[in-house]
Design an enzyme around this catalytic site. Sequence first.
Site, PDB file in Angstrom:
ATOM      1  N   HIS A  73       0.844  -1.194   0.000  1.00 16.28           N
ATOM      2  CA  HIS A  73       0.000   0.000   0.000  1.00 16.28           C
ATOM      3  C   HIS A  73       0.881   1.246   0.000  1.00 16.28           C
ATOM      4  O   HIS A  73       2.083   1.166   0.257  1.00 16.28           O
ATOM      5  CB  HIS A  73      -0.901   0.035   1.244  1.00 16.28           C
ATOM      6  CG  HIS A  73      -0.144   0.176   2.534  1.00 16.28           C
ATOM      7  ND1 HIS A  73       0.573  -0.865   3.100  1.00 16.28           N
ATOM      8  CD2 HIS A  73       0.052   1.241   3.350  1.00 16.28           C
ATOM      9  CE1 HIS A  73       1.152  -0.442   4.205  1.00 16.28           C
ATOM     10  NE2 HIS A  73       0.863   0.836   4.388  1.00 16.28           N
ATOM     11  N   ASP A 107       0.905   5.175   1.911  1.00 15.68           N
ATOM     12  CA  ASP A 107       0.286   5.846   3.061  1.00 15.68           C
ATOM     13  C   ASP A 107      -0.429   7.103   2.568  1.00 15.68           C
ATOM     14  O   ASP A 107       0.133   7.882   1.794  1.00 15.68           O
ATOM     15  CB  ASP A 107       1.355   6.231   4.101  1.00 15.68           C
ATOM     16  CG  ASP A 107       1.984   4.993   4.748  1.00 15.68           C
ATOM     17  OD1 ASP A 107       1.369   3.907   4.683  1.00 15.68           O
ATOM     18  OD2 ASP A 107       3.090   5.127   5.312  1.00 15.68           O
ATOM     19  N   HIS A 124       4.807   0.089  -0.162  1.00 14.48           N
ATOM     20  CA  HIS A 124       5.598  -0.743   0.739  1.00 14.48           C
ATOM     21  C   HIS A 124       4.733  -1.839   1.346  1.00 14.48           C
ATOM     22  O   HIS A 124       3.499  -1.794   1.224  1.00 14.48           O
ATOM     23  CB  HIS A 124       6.257   0.119   1.835  1.00 14.48           C
ATOM     24  CG  HIS A 124       5.293   0.946   2.628  1.00 14.48           C
ATOM     25  ND1 HIS A 124       4.638   2.061   2.105  1.00 14.48           N
ATOM     26  CD2 HIS A 124       4.824   0.826   3.896  1.00 14.48           C
ATOM     27  CE1 HIS A 124       3.837   2.574   3.015  1.00 14.48           C
ATOM     28  NE2 HIS A 124       3.925   1.841   4.118  1.00 14.48           N
ATOM     29  N   ARG A 184       8.214  -9.143  15.063  1.00 13.91           N
ATOM     30  CA  ARG A 184       8.586  -7.783  14.648  1.00 13.91           C
ATOM     31  C   ARG A 184       7.644  -6.805  15.324  1.00 13.91           C
ATOM     32  O   ARG A 184       6.434  -7.057  15.410  1.00 13.91           O
ATOM     33  CB  ARG A 184       8.450  -7.680  13.110  1.00 13.91           C
ATOM     34  CG  ARG A 184       8.666  -6.272  12.579  1.00 13.91           C
ATOM     35  CD  ARG A 184       8.619  -6.255  11.043  1.00 13.91           C
ATOM     36  NE  ARG A 184       8.426  -4.892  10.571  1.00 13.91           N
ATOM     37  CZ  ARG A 184       9.401  -4.068  10.195  1.00 13.91           C
ATOM     38  NH1 ARG A 184      10.658  -4.472  10.216  1.00 13.91           N
ATOM     39  NH2 ARG A 184       9.128  -2.842   9.790  1.00 13.91           N
TER      40      ARG A 184
HETATM   41  C1  GA4 Z   1      -2.465   2.768   5.548  1.00 12.23           C
HETATM   42  C2  GA4 Z   1      -1.598   3.660   6.443  1.00 12.23           C
HETATM   43  C3  GA4 Z   1      -2.013   3.618   7.920  1.00 12.23           C
HETATM   44  O1  GA4 Z   1      -1.597   2.392   8.515  1.00 12.23           O
HETATM   45  C4  GA4 Z   1      -3.554   3.745   8.089  1.00 12.23           C
HETATM   46  C5  GA4 Z   1      -4.180   2.563   7.360  1.00 12.23           C
HETATM   47  C6  GA4 Z   1      -5.703   2.410   7.438  1.00 12.23           C
HETATM   48  C7  GA4 Z   1      -6.110   1.438   8.569  1.00 12.23           C
HETATM   49  O2  GA4 Z   1      -5.380   0.485   8.844  1.00 12.23           O
HETATM   50  O3  GA4 Z   1      -7.202   1.630   9.093  1.00 12.23           O
HETATM   51  C8  GA4 Z   1      -6.154   1.937   6.024  1.00 12.23           C
HETATM   52  C9  GA4 Z   1      -4.916   2.139   5.099  1.00 12.23           C
HETATM   53  C10 GA4 Z   1      -3.949   2.972   5.918  1.00 12.23           C
HETATM   54  C11 GA4 Z   1      -5.272   2.820   3.766  1.00 12.23           C
HETATM   55  C12 GA4 Z   1      -6.600   2.320   3.136  1.00 12.23           C
HETATM   56  C13 GA4 Z   1      -7.651   1.942   4.203  1.00 12.23           C
HETATM   57  C14 GA4 Z   1      -7.346   2.709   5.483  1.00 12.23           C
HETATM   58  C15 GA4 Z   1      -6.658   0.501   5.921  1.00 12.23           C
HETATM   59  C16 GA4 Z   1      -7.395   0.527   4.623  1.00 12.23           C
HETATM   60  C17 GA4 Z   1      -7.701  -0.557   3.937  1.00 12.23           C
HETATM   61  C18 GA4 Z   1      -3.943   3.900   9.554  1.00 12.23           C
HETATM   62  C19 GA4 Z   1      -4.055   4.857   7.214  1.00 12.23           C
HETATM   63  O4  GA4 Z   1      -4.232   6.019   7.523  1.00 12.23           O
HETATM   64  O5  GA4 Z   1      -4.317   4.370   5.930  1.00 12.23           O
END
Ligand code: GA4
Length: 332
Positions: free
Chosen positions: A204, A206, A261, A271
Amino acid sequence: MVVLSKPAIEQLSIANDCSTFLPGVPLVDLSKPDSKTHLVKACEEFGFFKVINHGVPFEYMRDLETEALKFFSLPPSDKQKAGPPNPFGYGNKKIGHNGDVGWLEYMLLNSNTEADYHKFASLFGEAAENFSRVLKVYVSAVKKMAFEILEMLADGLKIQPRNVFSKLLMDEQSDSVFRVNHYPPCPDLEESNGAGDLIGFGEHTDPQVISVLRSNNTSGLQICLKDGNWISIPPDHNSFFINVGDSLQVMTNGRFKSVRHRVVANSSKSRLSMIYFGGPPLSEKIAPLPSLMKGEDSLYKEFTWFEYKKSAYKSRLADNRLGLFEKINVAS
Ligand code: GA4
């Protein structure tokens, strides 16, 4: 952590085994006078870099790691008292709300309100006082470093004011998140004999401006290079790893890359990573900075962070979330 039965493991995806180890990931020494030029280059080439001489005392990292491990060793029923991550709380294997799963458990907190730490910690009785205290110390030191990096980036890009990026995270209303991920060892991986790597956290980008990651000395993090190849990032518990997020990619009109990443599971070691995701206030308009456009067309439609976040939470982890906001520029 509940141990998964074989069929449950099979529900998790396997990363194609195309990762190579390349020692070429940018390393930026923040104490060096020329670091701003290196930072800009790293954001353009990789959207990712490692920082040393960052000024965050090792004890801050060690203390939070100790407290987080204590939390993750609690019985599942205690951890679940924090509630499912909606968006903040404790999560186990499920990521987001659209069917993504990973080989991990985690906690998600609002990193902008200390009240949230206390609320979280208070669920676990008196011992939790420590957790809340070390979290506060760690997060404020990491934020300070993130502000500094963003200001050095503005200097390196020769744009003003130098707080053009950092002010978004410094704002009282900044929508920033703190995440602690615990990836237990996955012994079944040994049996898979090189068939591929089990996904700890799927690929994904961020959504925020910048992410600051610190992990223990267990490997797992991989980044995707511009040519599509994945490389493994050797862990280093003394250093931080920084990712450019989607919002910074947009603000620089694509000059900086939001890095794709993922984390692969380890067969023998657990981890632990802690990540600060610096995000803008919900009402903030995200668009390329005019000072960086120099006659270029904007690659993105303007949106608010609220709109982006709303659409991100409807997406799957691996989706290209910025796709929806790209402009189709017709050549004249
Ligand atoms: C990816 C980056 C961060 O970990 C996060 C993630 C969020 C979550 O885990 O709730 C998301 C992911 C993240 C992006 C798309 C959506 C939202 C899970 C998901 C499938 C906390 C964020 O801000 O976006």
